[in-house]
Design an enzyme around this catalytic site. Sequence first.
Site, PDB file in Angstrom:
ATOM      1  N   ASN A 105       0.844  -1.185   0.000  1.00 59.91           N
ATOM      2  CA  ASN A 105       0.000   0.000   0.000  1.00 59.91           C
ATOM      3  C   ASN A 105       0.888   1.246   0.000  1.00 59.91           C
ATOM      4  O   ASN A 105       2.015   1.210   0.498  1.00 59.91           O
ATOM      5  CB  ASN A 105      -0.905   0.011   1.231  1.00 59.91           C
ATOM      6  CG  ASN A 105      -2.020  -1.014   1.124  1.00 59.91           C
ATOM      7  OD1 ASN A 105      -2.505  -1.307   0.032  1.00 59.91           O
ATOM      8  ND2 ASN A 105      -2.422  -1.566   2.253  1.00 59.91           N
ATOM      9  N   HIS A 116       6.211  -2.272   3.941  1.00 62.17           N
ATOM     10  CA  HIS A 116       5.867  -3.657   4.262  1.00 62.17           C
ATOM     11  C   HIS A 116       5.107  -4.271   3.104  1.00 62.17           C
ATOM     12  O   HIS A 116       4.359  -3.589   2.398  1.00 62.17           O
ATOM     13  CB  HIS A 116       5.030  -3.754   5.550  1.00 62.17           C
ATOM     14  CG  HIS A 116       3.860  -2.838   5.586  1.00 62.17           C
ATOM     15  ND1 HIS A 116       3.967  -1.493   5.861  1.00 62.17           N
ATOM     16  CD2 HIS A 116       2.532  -3.063   5.365  1.00 62.17           C
ATOM     17  CE1 HIS A 116       2.772  -0.933   5.810  1.00 62.17           C
ATOM     18  NE2 HIS A 116       1.887  -1.866   5.505  1.00 62.17           N
TER      19      HIS A 116
HETATM   20  P1  AMP Z   1      -0.987  -0.612   5.637  1.00 65.22           P
HETATM   21  O1  AMP Z   1      -2.391  -0.076   5.605  1.00 65.22           O
HETATM   22  O2  AMP Z   1      -0.548  -1.198   4.335  1.00 65.22           O
HETATM   23  O3  AMP Z   1      -0.017   0.408   6.179  1.00 65.22           O
HETATM   24  O4  AMP Z   1      -1.017  -1.841   6.637  1.00 65.22           O
HETATM   25  C1  AMP Z   1      -0.584  -1.784   7.946  1.00 65.22           C
HETATM   26  C2  AMP Z   1      -0.980  -3.094   8.579  1.00 65.22           C
HETATM   27  O5  AMP Z   1      -0.304  -3.209   9.821  1.00 65.22           O
HETATM   28  C3  AMP Z   1      -2.478  -3.220   8.873  1.00 65.22           C
HETATM   29  O6  AMP Z   1      -3.003  -4.330   8.153  1.00 65.22           O
HETATM   30  C4  AMP Z   1      -2.519  -3.432  10.394  1.00 65.22           C
HETATM   31  O7  AMP Z   1      -3.515  -4.363  10.766  1.00 65.22           O
HETATM   32  C5  AMP Z   1      -1.116  -3.940  10.693  1.00 65.22           C
HETATM   33  N1  AMP Z   1      -0.620  -3.718  12.035  1.00 65.22           N
HETATM   34  C6  AMP Z   1      -0.596  -2.548  12.729  1.00 65.22           C
HETATM   35  N2  AMP Z   1      -0.021  -2.723  13.937  1.00 65.22           N
HETATM   36  C7  AMP Z   1       0.344  -4.030  13.995  1.00 65.22           C
HETATM   37  C8  AMP Z   1       0.996  -4.829  14.989  1.00 65.22           C
HETATM   38  N3  AMP Z   1       1.381  -4.331  16.166  1.00 65.22           N
HETATM   39  N4  AMP Z   1       1.208  -6.136  14.725  1.00 65.22           N
HETATM   40  C9  AMP Z   1       0.807  -6.662  13.541  1.00 65.22           C
HETATM   41  N5  AMP Z   1       0.205  -5.966  12.569  1.00 65.22           N
HETATM   42  C10 AMP Z   1      -0.032  -4.663  12.787  1.00 65.22           C
END
Ligand code: AMP
Length: 130
Positions: A105, A116
């Site tokens: 994203n 990520h």
């Molecule tokens: P994005 O919208 O591509 O930035 O995705 C960020 C992702 O990080 C989301 O799907 C969240 O659910 C995930 N996320 C946020 N904090 C954590 C955490 N502490 N452990 C695992 N996943 C997380």
Amino acid sequence: MLNKAKWLAKEAGLRIKYMTSKDCIFCKIIKGEIKVEPIIESKLVIAFNDTNPVAATHILIVPKKHIESVATIEDSDADEIIEMFSVANKIVRERKLSAYRLTFNGGSYQHVGHLHMHLLAGGKIEWSRL
Ligand code: AMP
Ligand code: ZN
């Protein structure tokens, strides 16, 4: 580097909130300040389950280096990027995933300002929540 990221974001009209590695949630995971169960951890990359999965398998593959987004990747990040795909390759093979998607994203679609890859597989993917 941070100034360049901010400039790039502004030029692209992005809403992403850039942050330093100090207050970055994924950097806190990498430093062990927030605990996760690693699926794979290598010198350059860590992979762990997303806390808010949108598919049966929803794994985040994260470089240990604080790279903000696809828009700020530099040539010097090549080893990290290759390693991210290598980790995806291992997970896909080990779990014998017959159908999967790899997603990055960016901009207003990106909520954590640390690069990520989402590895998604199994069942219906809830794209509206990603
Ligand atoms: P994005 O919208 O591509 O930035 O995705 C960020 C992702 O990080 C989301 O799907 C969240 O659910 C995930 N996320 C946020 N904090 C954590 C955490 N502490 N452990 C695992 N996943 C997380
Ligand atoms: Zn970070």
